[in-house]
Design a protein around this motif. Sequence first.
Motif, short mmCIF file in Angstrom:
data_model
loop_
_atom_site.label_atom_id
_atom_site.label_comp_id
_atom_site.label_asym_id
_atom_site.label_seq_id
_atom_site.Cartn_x
_atom_site.Cartn_y
_atom_site.Cartn_z
N ASP A 11 -9.94 3.23 3.58
CA ASP A 11 -11.29 2.66 3.45
C ASP A 11 -11.30 1.65 2.30
N TYR A 12 -11.35 0.37 2.65
CA TYR A 12 -11.33 -0.67 1.62
C TYR A 12 -12.58 -0.63 0.76
N GLU A 13 -13.73 -0.45 1.37
CA GLU A 13 -14.98 -0.47 0.62
C GLU A 13 -15.02 0.66 -0.41
N ALA A 14 -14.52 1.83 -0.04
CA ALA A 14 -14.48 2.95 -0.99
C ALA A 14 -13.54 2.63 -2.15
N ALA A 15 -12.40 2.03 -1.84
CA ALA A 15 -11.45 1.66 -2.89
C ALA A 15 -12.03 0.57 -3.79
N LEU A 16 -12.78 -0.35 -3.21
CA LEU A 16 -13.39 -1.43 -3.98
C LEU A 16 -14.37 -0.89 -5.02
N LYS A 17 -15.03 0.20 -4.69
CA LYS A 17 -16.03 0.79 -5.60
C LYS A 17 -15.41 1.74 -6.61
N ASN A 18 -14.14 2.08 -6.44
CA ASN A 18 -13.49 3.06 -7.30
C ASN A 18 -12.85 2.39 -8.52
N TYR A 19 -13.35 2.72 -9.70
CA TYR A 19 -12.84 2.13 -10.94
C TYR A 19 -12.05 3.14 -11.78
N GLU A 20 -11.80 4.29 -11.22
CA GLU A 20 -11.16 5.36 -12.00
C GLU A 20 -9.67 5.11 -12.20
N GLN A 21 -9.17 5.64 -13.32
CA GLN A 21 -7.72 5.69 -13.51
C GLN A 21 -7.12 6.63 -12.48
N LEU A 22 -5.80 6.52 -12.29
CA LEU A 22 -5.13 7.46 -11.41
C LEU A 22 -5.41 8.87 -11.93
N LEU A 58 0.83 -1.21 0.00
CA LEU A 58 0.00 0.00 0.00
C LEU A 58 0.86 1.26 0.00
N GLU A 59 1.90 1.27 0.82
CA GLU A 59 2.78 2.44 0.86
C GLU A 59 3.51 2.62 -0.47
N ALA A 60 3.99 1.52 -1.04
CA ALA A 60 4.66 1.60 -2.34
C ALA A 60 3.71 2.13 -3.41
N ASN A 61 2.47 1.67 -3.37
CA ASN A 61 1.46 2.10 -4.31
C ASN A 61 1.20 3.60 -4.19
N GLN A 62 1.12 4.10 -2.95
CA GLN A 62 0.90 5.53 -2.73
C GLN A 62 2.08 6.36 -3.23
N LEU A 63 3.29 5.86 -3.06
CA LEU A 63 4.46 6.57 -3.54
C LEU A 63 4.47 6.64 -5.07
N LEU A 64 4.12 5.53 -5.72
CA LEU A 64 4.05 5.51 -7.18
C LEU A 64 3.02 6.51 -7.70
N ALA A 65 1.88 6.59 -7.01
CA ALA A 65 0.82 7.50 -7.43
C ALA A 65 1.22 8.96 -7.21
N ALA A 66 1.92 9.24 -6.13
CA ALA A 66 2.27 10.62 -5.77
C ALA A 66 3.40 11.17 -6.63
N GLU A 67 4.38 10.34 -6.95
CA GLU A 67 5.55 10.80 -7.70
C GLU A 67 5.90 9.79 -8.81
N PRO A 68 5.05 9.68 -9.82
CA PRO A 68 5.27 8.64 -10.84
C PRO A 68 6.56 8.81 -11.63
N GLU A 69 6.95 10.06 -11.88
CA GLU A 69 8.20 10.26 -12.63
C GLU A 69 9.39 9.75 -11.83
N LYS A 70 9.44 10.12 -10.56
CA LYS A 70 10.55 9.72 -9.70
C LYS A 70 10.70 8.21 -9.64
#
Length: 465
Positions: A342-353, A252-264
């Motif tokens: 919130d897992y349930e909110a993430a489960l319902k989210n189908y959007e691209q980054l 989860l932390e790695a995923n958040q880092l990728l989303a926040a700074e994709p170029e890096k």
Amino acid sequence: MPFYSKILTLLLASVVSFTASAETIRVALGTQDTTINCAAGGLVIRELKLLEKHLPRTGKYENVTYDIQWKNFTSGAPLTNEMVAGKLDFGSMADFPGSFNGVAFQEAGKKSLFINVLSGSIKGSGNGIVVPASSQVQSLAELKGKTISVPFASTAHGVLLRAIRDQGWDPEKDVRIIAQAPEIAGSALKSNRIDAHANFVPFADLFPNRGFARKIFDGSQTNAPTFHGSLVDAAYAEKYPEIVVAYIQATLEANQLLAAEPEKYSELIEKVTGIEAEVNYLFHGPLGLQTRDLTWKPEYRQATQTAIDTLRSMKRTQSDLDAEKFITDKYVRAAFAASGIDYEAALKNYEQLPLTAKDHTTGVAITDTKRVAQIWVKDEPLVRHYSSPEAAFTALKALEEEGKAIRAVYAQAFDSGIKLLATQAWFVADEQGQLKAFLLKGQAEEHAAKAGGKVLDFPSANQQG
């Protein structure tokens, strides 16, 4: 012996005894570094030592020593072999080889569990089919009777079979399918020894980026969900459930880092794997080819069952593996809760980054992303964003006149919404001069026939911009 000496002797003896009895727990993880959408489950965790940060240190783990072992693989099959042999506890791979992992464990009288998603697409984007750059072929329909290579028993193999059947062809008679690993296929494409090659992330985009292939089919055309995820030996998970949760917290932390700074982190992936950052950004950047998603969406559960069924149809197994028992969400739910997400909110989210950006030229916030285009200028740490292809191409001309080197130009496919390398795309220019991007020439022609407009390749569209 003096009293204090006796006490010291007893204390030293107890320390030696305690140290000797302290448990060492192995955490052995199989990764696929070059399969770049596994990055949040392997490469990023390893390189940033995120697992060490999250492993439990209290209760029954208070005096534990962790023996963390990482081993990299180029595909899922050999990784599965080592998991079944007890040499690895965790592994990351796609739905197809992941399902084979479950089957292999079952046939060995053991059990593995699919514990979380790493990256995926409910449309199927990520896998693809490429042809040599000099080929005249523009679509899958033109490959009847031709030779197509693919890494056998990979997700790309499953996608290829579905795509062939969607054409109404017999995969045994109407095409010649041969087994070929990516590194061999690259050479074969360069020398025109194969007509086409089907592959998984990132090769269907990496080979075109390197200039010796052209993408003529994207997995999104099958509209069949695909994903990569993580697995664990079920016996290990039962014994050390807290470690499984800790691993997913690191993910989860790695995923958040990728989303926040994709170029890096695209640069980090290039440093480790040699896969160009501009290709990594296709997947990990905003509006990327796949979603940043760790949840067990119904579509991914179904993709797993479909993969199991495909393995049976290919006579790779007679197993009755049940996807609903093979997949478990209890560990990922616990990790979300422990991380305050919130897992349930993430489960319902189908959007691209999502993209939150301003047009680089005008400074106006970009609110409509259907025609977004981007430029990554060499030696600039961040990608430039533009509200339209024509705005990006106008900027591109100015950059080239300034002598700036360009790493990549991106466009969003107007029909599917997937991110494209603009140099490989086709465009439709309408009467107002607005450009819409498409992966295939046929898709652009179909849109132009319905809505009006002129079909252009990248050089022509760039000139118009």
